[in-house]
Design a protein around this motif. Structure first.
Motif, PDB file in Angstrom:
ATOM      1  N   PRO A 140      82.413   8.593  -7.348  1.00 52.78           N
ATOM      2  CA  PRO A 140      82.037   8.492  -8.611  1.00 52.78           C
ATOM      3  C   PRO A 140      80.388   8.813  -8.895  1.00 52.78           C
ATOM      4  CG  PRO A 140      82.903   6.480  -8.014  1.00 52.78           C
ATOM      5  CD  PRO A 140      83.028   7.351  -6.885  1.00 52.78           C
ATOM      6  N   ARG A 141      80.183   9.243  -9.968  1.00 53.43           N
ATOM      7  CA  ARG A 141      78.644   9.407 -10.266  1.00 53.43           C
ATOM      8  C   ARG A 141      78.149   9.091 -11.729  1.00 53.43           C
ATOM      9  NH1 ARG A 141      76.564  15.454  -8.502  1.00 53.43           N
ATOM     10  NH2 ARG A 141      74.620  14.035  -9.038  1.00 53.43           N
ATOM     11  N   PHE A 142      77.017   8.641 -11.670  1.00 51.29           N
ATOM     12  CA  PHE A 142      76.705   7.895 -12.952  1.00 51.29           C
ATOM     13  C   PHE A 142      75.585   8.788 -13.383  1.00 51.29           C
ATOM     14  CE2 PHE A 142      78.996   4.882 -10.790  1.00 51.29           C
ATOM     15  CZ  PHE A 142      79.906   4.161 -11.778  1.00 51.29           C
ATOM     16  N   PHE A 143      75.582   8.964 -14.748  1.00 51.68           N
ATOM     17  CA  PHE A 143      74.404   9.701 -15.350  1.00 51.68           C
ATOM     18  C   PHE A 143      73.923   8.985 -16.454  1.00 51.68           C
ATOM     19  CE2 PHE A 143      74.949  13.542 -13.048  1.00 51.68           C
ATOM     20  CZ  PHE A 143      76.395  13.339 -12.608  1.00 51.68           C
ATOM     21  N   ALA A 144      72.602   9.223 -16.807  1.00 53.58           N
ATOM     22  CA  ALA A 144      71.970   8.694 -18.186  1.00 53.58           C
ATOM     23  C   ALA A 144      71.367   9.946 -18.870  1.00 53.58           C
ATOM     24  CB  ALA A 144      71.233   7.746 -17.719  1.00 53.58           C
ATOM     25  N   VAL A 145      71.221   9.685 -20.063  1.00 57.36           N
ATOM     26  CA  VAL A 145      70.716  10.649 -21.016  1.00 57.36           C
ATOM     27  C   VAL A 145      69.196  10.246 -21.415  1.00 57.36           C
ATOM     28  CG1 VAL A 145      70.677  11.853 -23.080  1.00 57.36           C
ATOM     29  CG2 VAL A 145      72.863  11.380 -21.923  1.00 57.36           C
ATOM     30  N   GLY A 146      68.089  11.130 -20.908  1.00 56.43           N
ATOM     31  CA  GLY A 146      66.916  10.657 -20.946  1.00 56.43           C
ATOM     32  C   GLY A 146      66.561  10.835 -22.424  1.00 56.43           C
ATOM     33  N   PRO A 147      65.339  10.206 -22.807  1.00 57.53           N
ATOM     34  CA  PRO A 147      64.704  10.456 -24.227  1.00 57.53           C
ATOM     35  C   PRO A 147      64.811  11.616 -24.679  1.00 57.53           C
ATOM     36  CG  PRO A 147      62.827   9.941 -22.585  1.00 57.53           C
ATOM     37  CD  PRO A 147      64.224   9.846 -21.980  1.00 57.53           C
ATOM     38  N   HIS A 148      64.489  12.874 -23.950  1.00 64.05           N
ATOM     39  CA  HIS A 148      64.272  14.171 -24.465  1.00 64.05           C
ATOM     40  C   HIS A 148      65.709  15.106 -24.197  1.00 64.05           C
ATOM     41  CE1 HIS A 148      60.127  13.233 -24.937  1.00 64.05           C
ATOM     42  NE2 HIS A 148      60.149  12.957 -23.551  1.00 64.05           N
ATOM     43  N   GLY A 149      66.633  14.144 -24.005  1.00 63.37           N
ATOM     44  CA  GLY A 149      67.921  14.815 -23.978  1.00 63.37           C
ATOM     45  C   GLY A 149      68.331  15.450 -22.356  1.00 63.37           C
ATOM     46  N   ASP A 150      67.592  15.154 -21.470  1.00 64.17           N
ATOM     47  CA  ASP A 150      67.663  15.427 -20.300  1.00 64.17           C
ATOM     48  C   ASP A 150      68.747  14.539 -19.667  1.00 64.17           C
ATOM     49  OD1 ASP A 150      65.415  13.655 -20.424  1.00 64.17           O
ATOM     50  OD2 ASP A 150      65.001  13.907 -18.491  1.00 64.17           O
ATOM     51  N   VAL A 151      69.622  14.989 -18.660  1.00 66.99           N
ATOM     52  CA  VAL A 151      70.599  14.207 -17.806  1.00 66.99           C
ATOM     53  C   VAL A 151      69.971  13.746 -16.417  1.00 66.99           C
ATOM     54  CG1 VAL A 151      72.999  14.259 -16.977  1.00 66.99           C
ATOM     55  CG2 VAL A 151      72.218  15.275 -19.004  1.00 66.99           C
ATOM     56  N   VAL A 152      70.102  12.598 -16.007  1.00 66.96           N
ATOM     57  CA  VAL A 152      69.387  12.161 -14.978  1.00 66.96           C
ATOM     58  C   VAL A 152      70.608  11.372 -14.310  1.00 66.96           C
ATOM     59  CG1 VAL A 152      67.206  12.054 -15.385  1.00 66.96           C
ATOM     60  CG2 VAL A 152      68.626   9.983 -15.937  1.00 66.96           C
ATOM     61  N   THR A 153      70.666  11.337 -12.804  1.00 69.53           N
ATOM     62  CA  THR A 153      71.507  10.814 -12.034  1.00 69.53           C
ATOM     63  C   THR A 153      71.065   9.060 -11.750  1.00 69.53           C
ATOM     64  OG1 THR A 153      72.063  12.580 -10.658  1.00 69.53           O
ATOM     65  CG2 THR A 153      73.085  10.605  -9.919  1.00 69.53           C
ATOM     66  N   VAL A 154      71.970   8.261 -12.059  1.00 71.70           N
ATOM     67  CA  VAL A 154      71.637   6.898 -11.883  1.00 71.70           C
ATOM     68  C   VAL A 154      72.450   6.418 -10.678  1.00 71.70           C
ATOM     69  CG1 VAL A 154      71.610   4.554 -13.119  1.00 71.70           C
ATOM     70  CG2 VAL A 154      71.308   6.496 -14.340  1.00 71.70           C
ATOM     71  N   ALA A 155      71.845   5.489  -9.831  1.00 68.40           N
ATOM     72  CA  ALA A 155      72.261   5.001  -8.565  1.00 68.40           C
ATOM     73  C   ALA A 155      73.365   4.088  -8.796  1.00 68.40           C
ATOM     74  CB  ALA A 155      71.105   4.512  -7.777  1.00 68.40           C
ATOM     75  N   ARG A 156      74.362   4.059  -8.208  1.00 70.64           N
ATOM     76  CA  ARG A 156      75.399   3.171  -8.490  1.00 70.64           C
ATOM     77  C   ARG A 156      75.091   1.489  -8.252  1.00 70.64           C
ATOM     78  NH1 ARG A 156      81.242   3.682  -7.760  1.00 70.64           N
ATOM     79  NH2 ARG A 156      82.220   1.651  -7.508  1.00 70.64           N
ATOM     80  N   GLY A 157      75.338   0.787  -9.402  1.00 69.34           N
ATOM     81  CA  GLY A 157      74.999  -0.518  -9.395  1.00 69.34           C
ATOM     82  C   GLY A 157      73.625  -0.744 -10.176  1.00 69.34           C
ATOM     83  N   ARG A 158      73.005   0.312 -10.649  1.00 67.60           N
ATOM     84  CA  ARG A 158      71.622   0.394 -11.240  1.00 67.60           C
ATOM     85  C   ARG A 158      72.018   0.307 -12.761  1.00 67.60           C
ATOM     86  NH1 ARG A 158      66.972  -1.137  -8.777  1.00 67.60           N
ATOM     87  NH2 ARG A 158      66.242   0.554  -7.387  1.00 67.60           N
ATOM     88  N   ARG A 159      71.214   0.132 -13.583  1.00 64.55           N
ATOM     89  CA  ARG A 159      71.037   0.196 -15.110  1.00 64.55           C
ATOM     90  C   ARG A 159      70.188   1.377 -15.377  1.00 64.55           C
ATOM     91  NH1 ARG A 159      72.504  -4.252 -18.666  1.00 64.55           N
ATOM     92  NH2 ARG A 159      73.853  -5.777 -17.517  1.00 64.55           N
ATOM     93  N   ALA A 160      70.434   1.869 -16.563  1.00 64.00           N
ATOM     94  CA  ALA A 160      69.888   3.110 -16.898  1.00 64.00           C
ATOM     95  C   ALA A 160      68.462   2.278 -17.556  1.00 64.00           C
ATOM     96  CB  ALA A 160      70.441   3.913 -17.893  1.00 64.00           C
TER      97      ALA A 160
END
Length: 154
Positions: A117-137
């Motif tokens: 499973p992969r986790f993503f976050a949306v950056g402040p400018h709408g860009d999508v970044v991968t977040v490491a498992r167990g880490r918070r955005a």
């Protein structure tokens, strides 16, 4: 004899749809309009053909579709300004649909190559970044999680 207003289906394929092919006289015939009407629509920005050699208009199959739509809207009583707004919204929707299709394709490819499973976050400018498992955005992002249900455990 074949109706000249019917475009060959191959011309409507994505790779040919926007190719400048027709001089104004042919485009006018295909759209069942007078060439002067096409010039007027070009002047006011309703349909903008490409220019060949800086001067000569070349219309694409897409432009012919637009001209036919304009003709129908006009017959239905829609003003030229209303037609311009409708065409603008249709163009925006088309661009958004292409973007969604590209993102869906990218997502399918990503899922096909990944078993975890992969986790993503949306950056402040709408860009999508991968977040490491167990880490918070980071605090200035909004968390977006891609979740697929696995087998149920008892």
């Amino acid at each position: 004899m074949r109706d000249p207003r019917i475009l060959d289906s191959r011309m409507l394929e994505p790779e040919h749809r926007h190719a400048p092919m027709f001089v104004i006289s042919v485009a006018a015939e295909l759209a069942d309009m007078h060439p002067q009407t096409l010039r007027q629509y070009d002047r006011i920005g309703l349909v903008t053909p490409r220019r060949q050699g800086g001067r000569h208009r070349r219309y694409s199959p897409y432009n012919i579709e637009q001209l036919r739509q304009i003709q129908q809207f006009s017959q239905d009583g829609v003003s030229l300004e209303g037609i311009r707004r409708i065409l603008d919204l249709q163009n925006r929707v088309e661009v958004l649909e292409e973007t969604v299709d590209a993102l869906r394709h990218e997502l399918r490819e990503s899922q096909r190559h990944s078993t975890k499973p992969r986790f993503f976050a949306v950056g402040p400018h709408g860009d999508v970044v991968t977040v490491a498992r167990g880490r918070r955005a980071r605090a200035n992002t909004q968390a977006l999680v891609l979740w697929e249900p696995g087998p149920r455990r008892r």
